[in-house]
Design an enzyme around this catalytic site. Structure first.
Site, PDB file in Angstrom:
ATOM      1  N   GLY A 287      17.631  24.117 -58.045  1.00  0.00           N
ATOM      2  CA  GLY A 287      18.078  25.447 -58.875  1.00  0.00           C
ATOM      3  C   GLY A 287      17.710  25.182 -60.333  1.00  0.00           C
ATOM      4  N   SER A 288      18.424  25.574 -61.260  1.00  0.00           N
ATOM      5  CA  SER A 288      17.992  25.527 -62.785  1.00  0.00           C
ATOM      6  C   SER A 288      17.467  24.420 -63.204  1.00  0.00           C
ATOM      7  CB  SER A 288      19.225  26.342 -63.578  1.00  0.00           C
ATOM      8  OG  SER A 288      19.214  27.486 -63.163  1.00  0.00           O
ATOM      9  N   THR A 289      17.871  23.268 -62.898  1.00  0.00           N
ATOM     10  CA  THR A 289      17.434  22.014 -63.360  1.00  0.00           C
ATOM     11  C   THR A 289      15.967  21.795 -63.271  1.00  0.00           C
ATOM     12  OG1 THR A 289      17.801  20.613 -61.242  1.00  0.00           O
ATOM     13  CG2 THR A 289      19.504  20.546 -62.967  1.00  0.00           C
ATOM     14  N   LYS A 291      13.963  24.197 -64.130  1.00  0.00           N
ATOM     15  CA  LYS A 291      13.349  24.657 -65.183  1.00  0.00           C
ATOM     16  C   LYS A 291      13.061  23.927 -66.302  1.00  0.00           C
ATOM     17  CE  LYS A 291      16.229  28.713 -64.257  1.00  0.00           C
ATOM     18  NZ  LYS A 291      17.600  29.631 -64.396  1.00  0.00           N
TER      19      LYS A 291
END
Length: 572
Positions: A287-289, A291
């Site tokens: 997920g967003s980690t 990014k």
């Protein structure tokens, strides 16, 4: 005439005696001289039995020499069927002590053998009861049994050893060649009637013990991580959880916690799934980690600066006949704000600006799609397909942490590279190996694998990740008195029943390091399938704060004055 006959008989008798005496002398010489060695061996075989035992398995210590795994001398019971008068009675006397059915024991005791094991590595009290019983044809010898004095603490890293003292999981398996002791032959004596067996030389100097290991793990930090993780998993009714605490400058693992835990002293009734080290064997979509890594690539390639403007499409972005959503609607935002707000649309656009091959190359450089090389068994490679296998939406999806499988260990190693000024380190858990005399055999030195981004890029990205904690989705990870850099992540899992992403099966995580200006700790917290609110900023970030606060205090790291990120200066 009679006198002559008598003398003749005397001569014959005398000659017979001489011949008999000579034959006896020849036989004695043959037995005592010519066949001496062969007969000695035969005699020994009748009166002795060699049983192979092993020297003690090496001790495992934490970084401060606290014992985590050791050997205890415990009783093992054997029988000598040839010296038993009534195997059935003996079996019935032994059964309640050994907790073995009398019929099974009687079957062993009726074998035509000089030696049989009846039960091995018992509790000390069982050995004492056997000694008081003093049964003919039954004896006790002491063998080493693996013992973990801290119980479940660090169980997934330590692993365990089996009944034969062979390592089966974790460090015990990975360092088997060092930990195992030398084999030794114990001589068990029998009398001429075979009625008893006595250990010979058991108290004499035996074979050398195995080598000892010193881990990088600190039992206090491990205890803090396990305690907070167990409470978080229980509080959120999650399926499982993982925490890894690492020294980002060296790659040394300070703690590796997996919940639920297990006790390596009693693994017999557990399924293998229970002792699997999910920190390095299980893959998930980050997920967003992820990014944080995409942002590193964009800054390094000068595709973006902190103040670069990105249009948020008011929360919906159509691509490849699908729609990417943001949890809050945005118009124009800066690159720094995209990181703070964890915008999926912004991340997708950054990935598109980099292009497929640059995104792929940076993911590989940060270690995804490859094993980290940690000195533990069972590490997974993860999932990172090459661009030629990507679909039309893959670039956007990967940039926001989908369509890629990672392990918690890969993620914390990657963020450690950012914390370490752009240098990717090889993680490790064993720092020293010493022989039974305490002499150093091997020492693990920190190993830099490669530089993945420049130190300037790392500093800039650190400031942006601080903004996630001070002004963004990671506010619950803030530690009073310290600058924290980090990134939240919330990933949807694929529902096995439908094959589509689920709105309820989530993985909430937080990835970061502290103090941001001179990191002592890099940490990842992963909570798998929490019930209720599954956002990483809600279920994982507070765990990072609680663990980080206690560990920094334990390490004596001096606090700073609270620092607030001046975003206006960055965005100019």
């Amino acid at each position: 005439m009679a006198s002559t006959s008598f003398r003749s008989r005397r001569i014959v008798v005398a000659c017979g005696l001489v011949v008999a005496f000579v034959l006896v002398i020849v036989r004695l010489v043959n037995l005592q001289v010519m066949q001496s060695a062969e007969l000695t061996v035969k005699a020994d075989r009748q009166h002795q039995k060699n049983v192979t035992l092993e020297g003690a398995r090496g001790t495992i210590y934490d970084r401060n020499s606290k014992v985590l795994a050791m050997n205890m001398d415990v009783p093992s019971v054997f029988g000598v069927p040839a010296s038993l008068g009534n195997p059935g009675v003996t079996a019935r006397n032994l059964s309640p002590i050994l907790h073995v059915k009398a019929t099974e024991l009687e079957k062993k005791l009726k074998q035509e053998k000089h030696f049989v094991w009846l039960a091995r590595k018992l509790e000390p009290e069982q050995g004492r009861r056997l000694e008081r019983l003093a049964l003919d044809g039954v004896g006790v010898v002491m063998e080493g049994r693996r013992f973990y004095p801290k119980g479940p603490l660090l169980s997934h890293v330590l692993g365990f050893a089996g009944m034969d003292d062979r390592g089966l999981e974790g460090v015990e398996l990975r360092y088997e060649q060092y930990l195992r002791g030398e084999k030794r032959a114990v001589v068990l004596q029998r009398d001429a009637l075979g009625r008893a067996v006595f250990p010979k030389g058991l108290n004499e100097e035996g074979a050398a013990a195995g080598h000892s290991l010193t881990l990088t793990v600190d039992e206090v930090i491990q205890y803090i991580a396990e305690k907070e993780l167990d409470e978080a998993v229980s509080r959120s009714n999650a399926k499982s959880g993982t925490i890894i605490v690492m020294d980002p400058k060296t790659g040394a693992v300070l703690a590796m916690a997996v919940s639920p835990r297990f006790d390596p002293n009693t693994v017999g009734a557990l399924a293998p799934d229970r002792w699997r080290n999910r920190a390095l064997t299980d893959t998930y979509e980050p997920g967003s980690t992820m990014k944080a890594v995409i942002a590193a690539a964009a800054l390094e390639e000068k595709v973006m600066t902190p103040g670069s403007m990105i249009y948020g499409e008011n929360g919906q972005f159509s691509i490849a006949n699908t729609v990417i959503h943001d949890h809050e609607k945005s118009g124009w935002i800066t690159f720094a704000q995209m990181i703070q707000k964890s915008s999926n649309i912004g991340a997708a656009k950054v990935g598109m600006a980099l292009g497929e091959w640059r995104v792929f190359d940076y993911l590989k450089e940060f270690g995804f799609g490859d094993k980290t090389g940690i000195d533990l068994p069972g590490e997974a490679v993860g999932l990172l397909r090459g661009p030629r296998q990507w679909g039309k939406r893959s670039l956007a999806s990967i940039s926001m942490g989908q369509e890629v499988g990672v392990t918690p260990l890969q993620m914390v190693t990657a963020v450690s590279a950012i914390a370490n000024g752009g240098v990717l380190m090889k993680p490790f858990v064993v720092s020293e190996i010493r022989n039974a005399k305490g002499q150093l055999v091997a020492q693990t030195m920190p190993q830099a694998k490669r530089r993945v981004i420049s130190s300037d890029t790392a500093r800039t990205l650190t400031t942006l990740l601080e903004g996630v904690v001070t002004n963004g989705t990671g506010g619950k990870a803030a530690i009073p008195g310290f600058r924290v850099a980090g990134k939240t992540g919330t990933a949807q899992k694929v529902d096995p029943r439908t094959g589509a992403y689920s709105s309820t099966l989530l993985v909430g995580s937080f990835l970061g390091y502290v103090p941001a200006e001179d990191p002592r700790l890099a940490m990842i917290v992963v909570i798998d399938e929490p019930r209720g609110e599954g956002w990483g900023g809600v279920v994982a970030a507070p765990v990072f704060r609680r663990v980080g606060e206690q560990v920094l205090n334990y390490l004596g790291v001096a606090v700073d004055e609270p620092v607030k990120l001046a975003m206006a200066g960055l965005e100019s």
